[in-house]
Design an enzyme around this catalytic site. Structure first.
Site, PDB file in Angstrom:
ATOM      1  N   ASP A 446     -88.341   7.900  10.040  1.00 22.98           N
ATOM      2  CA  ASP A 446     -88.273   9.127  10.924  1.00 22.98           C
ATOM      3  C   ASP A 446     -88.595  10.258  10.280  1.00 22.98           C
ATOM      4  O   ASP A 446     -89.118  11.387  11.118  1.00 22.98           O
ATOM      5  CB  ASP A 446     -86.708   9.118  11.442  1.00 22.98           C
ATOM      6  CG  ASP A 446     -86.601   8.211  12.702  1.00 22.98           C
ATOM      7  OD1 ASP A 446     -87.301   7.787  13.207  1.00 22.98           O
ATOM      8  OD2 ASP A 446     -85.163   8.015  12.576  1.00 22.98           O
ATOM      9  N   TYR A 530     -81.987   8.646  19.345  1.00 24.78           N
ATOM     10  CA  TYR A 530     -80.825   9.211  18.216  1.00 24.78           C
ATOM     11  C   TYR A 530     -80.717  10.657  18.238  1.00 24.78           C
ATOM     12  O   TYR A 530     -81.849  11.067  17.804  1.00 24.78           O
ATOM     13  CB  TYR A 530     -80.855   8.157  16.960  1.00 24.78           C
ATOM     14  CG  TYR A 530     -80.148   7.249  16.978  1.00 24.78           C
ATOM     15  CD1 TYR A 530     -78.691   7.256  16.929  1.00 24.78           C
ATOM     16  CD2 TYR A 530     -80.567   5.764  17.075  1.00 24.78           C
ATOM     17  CE1 TYR A 530     -77.876   6.138  16.936  1.00 24.78           C
ATOM     18  CE2 TYR A 530     -79.794   4.717  17.053  1.00 24.78           C
ATOM     19  CZ  TYR A 530     -78.470   4.742  16.768  1.00 24.78           C
ATOM     20  OH  TYR A 530     -77.526   3.792  16.916  1.00 24.78           O
TER      21      TYR A 530
END
Length: 807
Positions: A446, A530
């Protein structure tokens, strides 16, 4: 990134004004925000320069002084200047202040940007314009896409020089004493920007260094100009993806006729209900080589409803395979492999107010307000923060997000004591444990593939903090080279943290108790489904805590009627959540008790051992702490071991405490795990750094990211940290960098749906022999305790009978 003085926000109200204005224009600037003393908020804009110079009293005095101040030290001179100001004699006071520091040539004009300040919007614009102008042809310039523009952090001695003589609070003790006094340059080196540029026409990635020169023009208020210092094409890589590409990819897939036909088979004709989440392909075979810029999207579909935030992740679309060429924005492979029915609409799928659990929200939650009537206890000068003997600088990058620089503690007569030069979260990896398509490909990097900072929230859209808050804005380039600003991106505030320490004397019944508070610096980002909150907490007892809070929505899969998968949890009819792990990497450039230029740190591993039975352990109860020096990089590849209470101490090899022991800080692990995957797992090719919880390296300016700078579609095995340590460099006395890898294994629960309650994970840096006693012993009682004592409410008569006192 805007300074905190522009965002001094009590109780999340965004219209508070800065507490102090600029002073002594064109000579010196005071960037202080409101302090804990309310009287300081009313300091006149007429304040003398002399009052701003109190922190340079360790410098040699000038040869000549005005008669009025002859024989006085700097503090006395400042008091005298303040007294004259109160009497209205401001002009004389100002003249005296200027006369006092005219012998310091660099103070004649203030530096406007500290070497570690994040790039301003103007600097980003200049850097982009400079690189674009350097393009050889109009076609090259038009094809440039700007992935990242970030500050080139200067050498540590430049930072020390800036902190010593150019920026408040002026700390000349940072530099070694020299005969004849310090040699101070007239200005600092120009700031530089580093750009990652993707050429959409040629599919090439290049890096550029641009020098940013500030040009002062009184009539225009100043502007910047740039000069390209270097450029380099980086072969065989793909840079991180950008939000603009994601939006274009979604539109391309929705307009692809075979995709629309496949969705029609599943009963969906309204493409506005369809969500296409592009995921980087990772690297699983030569088909994923970086010669093409690729994405494999995951598909979801909203349910028609009036909910303003309809949870589209509640209906994953499985069986459709899509491969998108992100360079040319075309679908290059498509296959409708298996018709899996869409999960039925789950009545518990939404999470907005009035939409949960039958549309009834709790009605018994009373307001909870955090009030600081005298303002906060911290002070903010630009990006420099001071609180409870701590001081540090705040930075921000598109990749890492929040960065903490120059962490130090003011320890009474020992002065400023350094703890760390730079702290940040440099990477995170989320591998999934379902071997079925498409979940086996889900192993997102990420930070390296998307950027934590670029995906940060504006806290205007939902304030996560309470109390008196200082906000910082963040500036980034977008894909086409424009500048975008995330307002209220970083939050700085104090928190009550319960009990700090307490003891009650059982003989007298008297007690002393102190409440703890901590200073928290944080930001929150969203990466697809998320959310991650990243926090650095500073405590009054000398501890520093790193914490990550995980929340958001589970990444789900669809099930055939009656199907059950052992690689996940069924959370609703036709809907399951695969097992997965979240790993984070904290990079800590330590400097325990080191002044700039000193390399006097080492790392010791501590394990608790049980004494063997025998003459030294006749009662079989003995245990002790055993230390082992980690002498080289290969020795320092270590894992957590809760069975032996394993931890690591970063020590200064030249400084001792009052017992003669070396001073240090220890890394205390929290809960942790290692990858639950075989050694040949494809994602471990790029994430070899996950194989150990701790790595230690000597500082090297180009070793910043554990998976290398470009992990997207990276075909090279073990690039980054796992390769660097093969040099097996010495760690016995050097500039230490810790890489701490910590993770959580997520076996989803029904209670994680529809939005996951926060899961916390992190670690602690705690003083270990750094202080001579508890640094928190001087924390005063809370105001309410003092009021009670003044009223005699807590005064207890001594109890004569000790046994009764015990009972």
């Amino acid at each position: 990134m805007a300074t905190a003085t522009e965002k001094a926000t009590p109780c999340c109200i965004d219209d508070a004004k800065p507490a102090l204005a600029r002073q002594a224009s064109n000579v010196l600037q005071d960037w202080s925000a409101a302090g804990s003393d309310p009287s300081q908020d009313q300091i006149s804009k007429r304040a003398t320069v002399a009052t701003l110079m109190h922190s340079v009293d360790s410098l040699p005095q000038p040869a000549a002084n005005p008669t009025a101040t002859k024989g006085l030290n700097l503090d006395q001179r400042n008091k005298k200047a303040k007294a004259r100001e109160r009497k209205g004699n401001v002009d004389n006071s100002l003249s005296e202040g200027i006369h006092f520091f005219m012998w310091i040539p660099i103070m004649l004009r203030a530096q406007t940007s500290h070497p570690l300040d994040p790039l301003s919007a103007a600097e980003i614009s200049v850097a982009v314009a400079t690189v674009r102008a350097a393009g050889s042809t109009p076609e090259v310039r038009d094809s440039m896409r700007f992935v990242e523009v970030v500050l080139v952090e200067p050498d540590k001695h430049v930072v020390a020089l800036a902190d010593a003589y150019f920026f408040p609070p002026f700390q000349p003790s940072l530099l070694p004493r020299t005969k004849g006094g310090p040699v101070i340059p007239s200005k600092l080196p120009p700031r530089q920007a580093r750009l990652v540029v993707y050429n959409k026409g040629s599919n090439e990635t290049s890096t550029w260094i641009v020098e940013l020169s500030e040009v002062h023009a009184a009539t225009r208020g100043g502007h910047h100009r740039g000069k390209a210092i270097s450029s380099k094409v980086v072969a065989d890589v793909q840079p991180p993806m950008d939000a603009v590409e994601y939006a274009e990819c979604e539109a391309v897939v929705k307009d692809f006729p075979p995709f629309r036909e496949a969705m029609k088979k599943r009963g969906i004709e309204d493409m506005d209900l369809v969500m296409v989440d592009p995921w980087c392909v990772g690297y699983h075979s030569d088909a994923d080589a970086p010669s093409r810029r690729l994405a494999k999207p995951l598909i979801f579909c909203r349910t028609e409803s009036d909910c303003p935030m309809e949870n589209g992740y509640a209906r994953p679309v499985e069986g459709i395979y899509v491969l998108v060429d992100m360079q040319n924005m075309v679908v290059v492979e498509f296959e409708d492999r298996k018709l899996v029915p869409l999960p039925p609409a789950d009545p518990l799928r939404n999470y907005t107010a009035g939409e949960t659990r039958g549309g009834v929200d709790r009605s018994d939650v009373k307001p909870l307000q955090i009030i600081q009537p005298e303002g906060p206890s911290f002070r903010v000068n630009g990006y420099f923060v001071e609180w409870q003997k701590w001081n540090f600088r705040i930075g921000f990058t598109p990749r890492e997000g929040l960065v903490i620089y120059s962490v130090a503690y003011i320890d009474g007569s020992r002065g400023r004591r350094s703890v760390a030069h730079r702290l940040s979260f440099v990477e995170m990896v989320v591998p999934y444990g379902d071997p079925n398509d498409p979940h086996y490909r889900k192993n997102a990097f990420d930070a390296g593939e998307d950027g934590l900072g670029k995906n940060a929230h504006s806290l205007k859209k939902g304030c996560d903090c309470l109390g008196y808050i200082k906000y910082f804005d963040a500036h980034f380039t977008n894909f086409t080279g424009g500048v975008e600003t995330i307002e209220n991106c970083v939050c700085l505030h104090e928190e009550d943290h319960g009990l700090l320490w307490k003891h009650q004397d059982w003989r007298t019944g008297l007690a002393e108790v102190r409440r703890s508070r901590r200073l928290t610096v944080s930001f929150v980002c969203t990466v697809a489904n998320y959310e991650y909150g990243f926090y650095w907490h500073f405590y009054q007892d000398g501890k520093i805590e790193a914490e990550v809070k995980l929340t958001g929505i589970l990444s789900l899969g669809a099930l055939q009627p009656g199907e059950i998968r052992k690689y996940g949890t069924t959370i609703a009819p036709g809907l399951y959540a695969p097992v997965h792990q979240h790993f984070f990497v904290a990079r800590m450039d330590m400097a325990v008790d080191c002044k700039p230029g000193e390399t006097f740190n080492q790392v010791v591993e501590v394990n608790v051992k049980v004494e063997e039975p025998g003459k030294n352990n006749v009662h079989n109860n003995a245990f002790y702490a055993e230390e082992k020096l980690l002498r080289s990089e290969l020795q320092a590849m270590r894992d957590c071991n809760p069975l032996s209470a394993r931890h690591w101490i970063i020590r200064n090899t030249r400084t001792v405490n009052r017992t003669g022991q070396l001073t240090g800080y220890k890394l205390v692990p929290g809960s942790n795990c290692l990858p639950l995957a075989g050694p040949e797992a494809k994602f471990l090719r790029r994430a070899a750094f996950l194989k150990h919880n701790l790595w230690v390296t000597p500082y090297a300016h180009d070793e910043m990211y554990p998976g290398g700078e470009f992990p997207n579609q990276n075909p090279r095995v073990g690039e980054g940290l796992a390769t660097w340590v093969n040099q097996n460099r010495s760690l016995e006395e050097t500039d230490i960098v810790l890489w701490y890898v910590f993770g959580v294994t997520h076996i989803p629960r029904l209670e994680d749906w529809p939005v996951m309650p926060v899961e916390r994970i992190g670690f602690m840096l705690a003083p270990h022999g750094f202080f001579n006693c508890s640094p928190a012993v001087d924390v005063p009682p809370s105001t309410c305790d003092l009021d009670l004592k003044d009223n005699g409410a807590t005064t207890a008569k001594p109890i004569q009978n000790g046994i009764l006192a015990k009972l």
